[in-house]
Design a protein around this motif. Structure first.
Motif, PDB file in Angstrom:
ATOM      1  N   ILE A   3       0.935  -1.183   0.070  1.00 28.49           N
ATOM      2  CA  ILE A   3       0.043   0.083   0.018  1.00 28.49           C
ATOM      3  C   ILE A   3       0.922   1.364  -0.026  1.00 28.49           C
ATOM      4  O   ILE A   3       1.658   1.385   0.801  1.00 28.49           O
ATOM      5  CB  ILE A   3      -0.760  -0.100   1.235  1.00 28.49           C
ATOM      6  CG1 ILE A   3      -1.877  -1.042   1.423  1.00 28.49           C
ATOM      7  CG2 ILE A   3      -1.633   1.313   1.330  1.00 28.49           C
ATOM      8  CD1 ILE A   3      -2.930  -1.361   2.497  1.00 28.49           C
ATOM      9  N   THR A  12      -2.606   3.587  -3.212  1.00 26.12           N
ATOM     10  CA  THR A  12      -2.676   2.351  -4.102  1.00 26.12           C
ATOM     11  C   THR A  12      -2.728   1.057  -3.285  1.00 26.12           C
ATOM     12  O   THR A  12      -1.915   1.022  -2.174  1.00 26.12           O
ATOM     13  CB  THR A  12      -1.694   2.409  -5.127  1.00 26.12           C
ATOM     14  OG1 THR A  12      -0.554   2.442  -4.748  1.00 26.12           O
ATOM     15  CG2 THR A  12      -1.969   3.738  -6.191  1.00 26.12           C
ATOM     16  N   MET A  13      -3.274   0.002  -3.663  1.00 22.82           N
ATOM     17  CA  MET A  13      -3.076  -1.216  -3.307  1.00 22.82           C
ATOM     18  C   MET A  13      -2.439  -2.234  -4.567  1.00 22.82           C
ATOM     19  O   MET A  13      -3.360  -2.401  -5.312  1.00 22.82           O
ATOM     20  CB  MET A  13      -4.369  -1.786  -2.530  1.00 22.82           C
ATOM     21  CG  MET A  13      -4.124  -3.293  -2.144  1.00 22.82           C
ATOM     22  SD  MET A  13      -5.806  -4.095  -1.801  1.00 22.82           S
ATOM     23  CE  MET A  13      -6.005  -3.685  -0.147  1.00 22.82           C
ATOM     24  N   ASP A  33      -6.661  -7.800  -1.456  1.00 22.21           N
ATOM     25  CA  ASP A  33      -5.329  -8.089  -2.185  1.00 22.21           C
ATOM     26  C   ASP A  33      -5.468  -9.634  -2.327  1.00 22.21           C
ATOM     27  O   ASP A  33      -4.884 -10.350  -1.770  1.00 22.21           O
ATOM     28  CB  ASP A  33      -3.945  -7.647  -1.802  1.00 22.21           C
ATOM     29  CG  ASP A  33      -3.066  -7.674  -2.780  1.00 22.21           C
ATOM     30  OD1 ASP A  33      -2.831  -8.707  -3.430  1.00 22.21           O
ATOM     31  OD2 ASP A  33      -1.947  -7.088  -2.523  1.00 22.21           O
ATOM     32  N   LEU A 374      -6.724   0.171   7.592  1.00 28.09           N
ATOM     33  CA  LEU A 374      -5.884  -0.896   7.263  1.00 28.09           C
ATOM     34  C   LEU A 374      -6.350  -2.134   8.094  1.00 28.09           C
ATOM     35  O   LEU A 374      -6.855  -1.914   9.134  1.00 28.09           O
ATOM     36  CB  LEU A 374      -4.532  -0.560   7.200  1.00 28.09           C
ATOM     37  CG  LEU A 374      -4.045   0.745   6.578  1.00 28.09           C
ATOM     38  CD1 LEU A 374      -2.492   0.825   6.559  1.00 28.09           C
ATOM     39  CD2 LEU A 374      -4.496   0.636   5.045  1.00 28.09           C
TER      40      LEU A 374
END
Length: 421
Positions: A3, A12-13, A33, A374
């Motif tokens: 990340i 972004t991931m 993910d 997160l």
């Protein structure tokens, strides 16, 4: 999972812009993910292969489950543990082999036991003496069972997620003789085959000490009572990183420590090592998931606090309210310096509807911004509710720059679909 902020200042991931995801699919949305989920499963496999022991890895469905998650588990060669009729139904609907399903639960209903037997699950984990009689009564053929032991070991974690201490609703106590009574009842039953024993010391366990201590106790108990088993299931509960200072369970080193200890204990006691099982859930999906929210009302109370409210809350993020769990938040749509301490609050009608009490966010945060919370991959969607008639969020898997919807956002119509007029 990577990340990071891209050159446009967007979070972004795995290279996919989370701002684009939020704008395209709305919020709240939980994003996983997929590559990281698969990587975690493979790490457990590789660690056990190096031990040379016979093993099985069973994904704990309670952490997060849906049809696509079950299919992913099957593709990676894991088994599954379920704890309810609903989890079993989901697993079977996904086409999972029932012989690789294990049915848990401290209070299985008669219907659930019958459903598990009819589905021909791999084994049922017995959690009470009465359950032995129920399974024996309803079984038409020989059924494999595993006895869940209460080892009386206290793990260093939150009291609500300890499960192996003496005063627990789970398992049959070794100390008070219930475990050995359970073994005798199974052996005297008509249709039950004692495949093995199971224990679980708790969740969010960072080290290996409690598991190794319990394995020693269990192996010595099996040896002393001349009990032969095909399987010892060590449970799960491996930790993940939520905030700075947390330790993610070191899979490679941790499994090496556990398996080497079991080999050593077996040599000391002269006990033949059976198949070793584990049941990771949180450690597979926890860090792979994040939740995206849109910022709404911002309320500053001079010299007291600043509340940044988001469009979800305890209906999709209950762990802060339940366990005072801690999380980290990042601004999604620009990379401004996090220079202010605020409270991130949900929109539900409860004072306790808090996401993060002391969150670090940029002072520039405003209505319409997006936040990412997160490490919300485990026990978030699976514990989501419709409190305040909130709709459950959508869920996406990200892989190779593409977003794949695995759970649709709950519709308003679905909120009343079971109501009568």
């Amino acid at each position: 999972m990577v990340i990071e902020y891209n050159n446009n200042g967007e979070l972004t991931m795995g290279g996919t812009s989370l701002k684009t995801v939020a704008q395209s699919f709305g919020t709240p949305t939980i994003v996983y993910d997929e590559t990281q989920i698969r990587t975690q499963m493979r790490r457990f496999h590789e660690a056990f292969k190096k031990s040379g022991l016979n093993y099985n890895i069973s994904y704990a469905s309670k952490a997060f489950t849906c049809l696509q998650m079950v299919k992913l588990v099957q593709e990676e060669g894991l088994e599954l543990d379920v704890v309810s009729e609903g989890e079993l139904y989901t697993t079977l609907e996904a086409g999972f082999d029932p012989q690789h399903i294990h049915f848990h639960g401290n209070n299985k209903t008669k219907h659930e036991i019958q459903y598990a037997l009819e589905s021909k699950v791999g084994y049922i984990v017995i959690d009470s003496l009465e359950e032995i009689d129920l399974i024996d009564r309803y079984a038409s053929d020989v059924v494999n069972v595993v006895i869940r032991l209460n080892p009386g070991v206290e793990a260093h974690t939150h009291e609500f997620i300890q499960t192996g201490q003496e005063d627990s609703k789970f398992g049959l106590s070794i100390k008070h003789g219930l475990a050995i009574e359970g073994v005798r009842k199974v052996k005297n039953s008509k249709r039950l085959n004692l495949k093995g024993v199971h224990f679980h010391v708790g969740s969010q366990i960072e080290g290996t000490e409690a598991m190794i201590e319990t394995a020693r106790l269990v192996i010595q108990w099996l040896k002393e009572n001349d009990i032969e088993v095909e399987l010892i299931n060590l449970g799960g509960g491996f930790s993940i990183k939520y905030v700075e200072g947390d330790v993610s369970f070191p899979i490679e080193d941790g499994i090496a420590e556990i398996t080497e200890a079991i080999i050593s204990i077996a040599k000391e006691t002269g006990f033949p090592i059976p198949e070793i099982g584990i049941e990771p859930g949180r450690s597979i999906v926890g860090e792979a998931g994040i939740t995206l929210y849109e910022v709404g009302t911002i309320k500053t109370i001079p010299n007291v606090n600043k509340y940044v409210s988001i469009d979800g809350g305890m209906s999709d993020h209950i762990r802060t309210s339940l366990y005072d769990a801690q999380y980290e938040a990042l601004l999604v749509n620009r990379n401004d310096q996090a220079d202010e301490t605020v409270t991130i609050a949900g929109k539900l009608c409860e004072s306790g509807d808090i996401i993060i009490k002391d969150a670090k966010l940029p002072s520039t945060v405003k209505r319409g911004d997006y936040l990412a919370i997160l490490s919300t991959g485990a026990y978030h969607y699976s514990m989501a509710s419709n409190y305040n008639q909130m709709q459950k969020p959508s869920v996406f898997f990200l892989k190779d720059g593409k977003a794949r919807e695995v759970i649709k956002r709950q519709s308003l119509r679905q909120l009343i679909i079971n109501d009568t007029k």
